[in-house]
Design an enzyme around this catalytic site. Structure first.
Site, PDB file in Angstrom:
ATOM      1  N   GLU A 329      -3.524  12.191   6.913  1.00 22.03           N
ATOM      2  CA  GLU A 329      -2.230  12.329   7.590  1.00 22.03           C
ATOM      3  C   GLU A 329      -1.026  12.514   6.644  1.00 22.03           C
ATOM      4  OE1 GLU A 329      -3.124   9.480  11.429  1.00 22.03           O
ATOM      5  OE2 GLU A 329      -2.569   8.504   9.557  1.00 22.03           O
TER       6      GLU A 329
HETATM    7  C1  TNX Z   1      -5.058   6.776  12.047  1.00 21.72           C
HETATM    8  S1  TNX Z   1      -7.516   7.417  10.820  1.00 21.72           S
HETATM    9  C2  TNX Z   1      -4.907   6.407  10.729  1.00 21.72           C
HETATM   10  C3  TNX Z   1      -4.278   5.116  10.409  1.00 21.72           C
HETATM   11  C4  TNX Z   1      -3.833   4.379  11.636  1.00 21.72           C
HETATM   12  C5  TNX Z   1      -4.871   4.531  12.715  1.00 21.72           C
HETATM   13  C6  TNX Z   1      -4.579   3.749  13.963  1.00 21.72           C
HETATM   14  C7  TNX Z   1      -6.698   7.467   9.575  1.00 21.72           C
HETATM   15  C8  TNX Z   1      -7.394   7.890   8.392  1.00 21.72           C
HETATM   16  N1  TNX Z   1      -5.414   7.090   9.657  1.00 21.72           N
HETATM   17  O1  TNX Z   1      -3.200   5.296   9.518  1.00 21.72           O
HETATM   18  O2  TNX Z   1      -3.667   3.048  11.304  1.00 21.72           O
HETATM   19  O3  TNX Z   1      -4.984   5.895  13.055  1.00 21.72           O
HETATM   20  O4  TNX Z   1      -5.635   3.801  14.855  1.00 21.72           O
END
Ligand code: TNX
Length: 514
Positions: A329
Site C-alpha cells: 500500500e
Molecule cells: C491492509 S494487508 C493492510 C494493513 C491494515 C489491514 C487492515 C496489508 C499488507 N496492509 O496495513 O492494517 O489491511 O485489515
C-alpha cells in the site's frame, strides 16, 4: 462346601474389583482423541498407560535443548497429574523417553510418539521434531484431564507418526497500531506453539508507531514509539526485550520474522526525523486508521543510511532467515520510485545475510529469486506477474485475516475483506486458492492480526481463537486428512482448554462446544 463357595465368590469379587481399579479406562481411544492439528497417522493399541506408572523423563540424546524440554515437561506433568518426575539420562523403566534418531527421519519436524502400558517414547530426527511430539503428548494429557471429570488416571496406548504438510505455519502480530507487552507476546507464543505454529511475524513499524529500539536512531522510539491508534501512549521493545522475545520463541521452535514496513506505512519514522522527509520537515504523529498516505524520500542518501542501520541492528538480533521489508500500500510513492527504493533495500537485506520477504506488491521491483512473497489480496494479475520460481506465503485477507469480523455483530475488527466465520477460515486449501500458481511454490500460510481495533490481550485472543487453531491445522495436516465435520467435532473440545487457560475465544454457534 458352603464356606468354600463363599471363599471363591468373595475372592472372585475381590479380583474383579482390583482389576477394574488397576486399569481405569482412558477417556479417549488414541484414534479418537480430538487432537489439533490432526496427526498424519494414528494406530491405537489395546494397551493402557496408567499415569502413576510414569516415574521419570529419560533424555537419551544429550542435547541442552532436550534437557530444557524435559524440565518444561516435568512442570507440565506436575501441574496436570500432580506427579513429580525425575529427569534421567539412561537406564530407566517407566519413563517418557526422548531420543534423536537422525538416520530414521528425513524431515526436520517429523516425530513418532509411542504410548505403551508402562512407558512413552518420543523419537525424531531433530530436537525440533521431539518438541512437536511433546506438544502432541501434552495436548493428549490436557484434553484427558479436562474431559475425564477430574478422574484422569490413564492414557490410551498406540502409536502416532506425524509430520507437517507445510514448512511455514505462521502468525503475524501488528504491534504498531497498538502496542503489546513482552508478557502478552510470550503468552501468544505459548499458545501458538501448542498448536505447532512455527513462525511469528512481528509487524514492528507503521504510521502509528515505531516499536523497536534502534541505537543509531534513538528518536524513533523517543518520538515514534509514543503513539498508537486512538491516542494511547504506545510503547516499544528495547533491544534487550526484543532479544528476550526471540529467545523465548526460539526455545519453542518459533522463528521470529521482523518486519519494518517500507517505503510507505512510515509516518512514525517521518515524525521522528525531519531529514527523512523530502521537504526536511517532520510530520505529526498519527493516531487514525487510514493507510497509504506516507512515504520515504527515495532520492535522499539519508534514507538509505537509515534503512541500512535499521536492517543491520535488527538482523543482528534475529537468528531467523527472513527480513520482511513490507512494501504494501505505498500509494503515494510513484511506481518507478518504489522500484528504485526497493532495489537498493533488497541489496541491503542481502548484505546482512537475510532472505528478503515482502508483501506481494514487491513484485514490481527487481526481486532476487529467493524472495518470499506474501499474498494478501485478490489481484487480477497476481499469478501472471509472479515469477514462477518465487515462493509464496498465503495470507489471504478473505481467509487468513484475524482482524476481519466473524459476522456482522462482532464488536471488534474490520470487514473490508468480508466476514470470516470459523468454517470459512478452516475450509480452504492454500495450494489451490490462487489459480495458476504452482502448488510447490506455496511454502505455507500465515494469519495476520492487524490491531487497529485490538487493544489488549483479551481482544487479541477473541479475534485469533478459534480461527488460528484452524490455520494451524491447515498448515500441519495433509489436505486429504482434513474435513470440516471432523475438525469441528475436535474443535468443540478445545473451548474448555482455552477456558482453562483463561484465554478468551469466540464461541461460534456452529460449534457444539463440549
Ligand atoms: C491492509 S494487508 C493492510 C494493513 C491494515 C489491514 C487492515 C496489508 C499488507 N496492509 O496495513 O492494517 O489491511 O485489515
Amino acid at each position: 462346601m458352603a464356606s468354600q463357595k463363599i471363599f471363591f465368590f468373595t475372592f472372585g469379587v475381590f479380583i474383579l474389583i482390583t482389576s477394574s481399579c488397576s486399569t481405569p479406562k482412558p477417556i479417549f481411544n488414541l484414534g479418537e482423541v480430538p487432537l489439533i492439528p490432526l496427526p498424519t497417522n494414528v494406530e491405537p493399541s489395546d494397551e493402557i498407560l496408567l499415569i502413576d506408572h510414569i516415574k521419570s523423563i529419560q533424555v537419551k540424546t544429550l542435547e541442552p535443548s532436550l534437557l530444557r524440554m524435559a524440565d518444561d515437561l516435568k512442570s507440565f506433568w506436575k501441574n496436570y497429574t500432580k506427579n513429580e518426575l525425575t529427569i534421567v539420562t539412561d537406564g530407566e523403566d517407566h519413563a517418557i523417553t526422548f531420543e534423536i534418531e537422525s538416520e530414521n527421519f528425513d524431515e526436520v519436524e517429523a516425530y513418532e510418539l509411542q504410548i505403551e502400558s508402562d512407558e512413552v517414547n518420543i523419537k525424531a530426527g531433530t530436537a525440533e521434531g521431539i518438541y512437536r511430539g511433546i506438544k502432541t503428548l501434552e495436548q493428549l494429557v490436557v484434553l484427558s484431564h479436562l474431559h475425564a471429570n477430574s478422574n484422569f488416571l490413564s492414557l490410551p496406548g498406540g502409536e502416532i507418526e506425524d509430520h507437517p504438510s507445510f514448512e511455514y505455519r505462521g502468525a503475524m502480530l501488528d504491534v504498531a497500531r497498538h502496542f503489546f507487552s513482552v508478557a502478552d507476546v510470550k503468552r501468544y507464543i505459548d499458545l501458538l506453539s501448542s498448536y505447532k505454529i512455527n513462525f511469528l511475524h512481528f509487524h514492528l513499524s507503521d504510521d502509528q508507531g515505531w516499536r523497536i529500539e534502534i541505537k543509531s536512531w534513538p528518536k524513533l522510539t523517543e518520538i515514534g514509539g509514543q503513539s498508537e491508534v486512538g491516542g494511547g501512549t504506545g510503547g516499544f521493545y528495547t533491544q534487550e526485550d526484543f532479544r528476550e522475545i526471540v529467545q523465548y520463541a526460539n526455545d519453542r521452535f518459533i522463528t521470529i520474522v521482523p518486519e519494518i514496513d517500507l517505503p510507505g506505512h512510515t509516518n512514525a519514522a517521518l515524525a521522528s526525523y525531519a531529514e527523512l522527509n523530502c521537504n526536511g520537515k517532520a510530520t505529526e504523529l498519527y493516531t487514525g486508521i487510514e493507510v497509504g498516505f506516507s512515504t520515504f524520500c527515495v532520492d535522499k542518501e539519508e534514507t538509505y543510511e537509515f534503512v541500512d542501520d535499521v536492517i543491520r541492528e535488527i538482523s543482528e538480533m534475529s537468528p531467523g532467515p527472513y527480513f520482511h521489508i513490507g512494501g504494501d500500500e505505498s500509494h503515494v510513492t510513484p511506481e518507478e520510485d518504489f522500484n528504485r527504493f526497493m532495489d537498493r533495500t533488497l541489496e541491503i537485506v542481502k548484505k546482512y545475510d537475510k532472505i528478503p520477504m515482502g508483501w506481494y506488491e514487491l513484485i514490481t521491483a527487481d526481486i532476487p529469486e529467493e524472495t518470499l512473497l506474501q499474498y494478501w489480496a485478490k489481484s487480477a494479475d497476481f499469478s501472471k506477474v509472479i515469477p514462477k520460481k518465487s515462493k509464496i506465503l498465503m495470507s489471504s485477507a478473505s481467509y487468513n485475516y484475524l482482524d476481519m469480523k466473524y459476522d456482522s455483530i462482532t464488536p471488534l475488527g474490520l470487514h473490508w475483506a468480508g466476514y470470516l466465520p470459523v468454517k470459512k477460515a478452516y475450509d480452504w486449501d492454500p495450494r489451490s486458492l490462487v489459480p495458476d500458481l504452482d502448488a510447490d511454490q506455496i511454502i505455507g500460510l500465515e494469519a495476520p492480526l492487524w490491531t487497529e481495533t485490538i487493544e489488549d490481550f483479551d481482544d487479541l485472543a477473541l479475534m485469533a481463537f478459534p480461527r488460528i487453531i484452524g490455520h494451524a491445522e491447515i498448515g500441519w495436516t495433509l489436505k486429504k486428512r482434513r474435513n470440516w465435520e471432523d475438525y469441528s467435532q475436535r474443535l468443540s473440545y478445545h473451548g474448555s482448554l482455552l477456558d482453562h487457560l483463561e484465554v478468551k475465544y469466540y464461541g461460534a454457534e456452529e460449534i457444539d462446544w463440549k
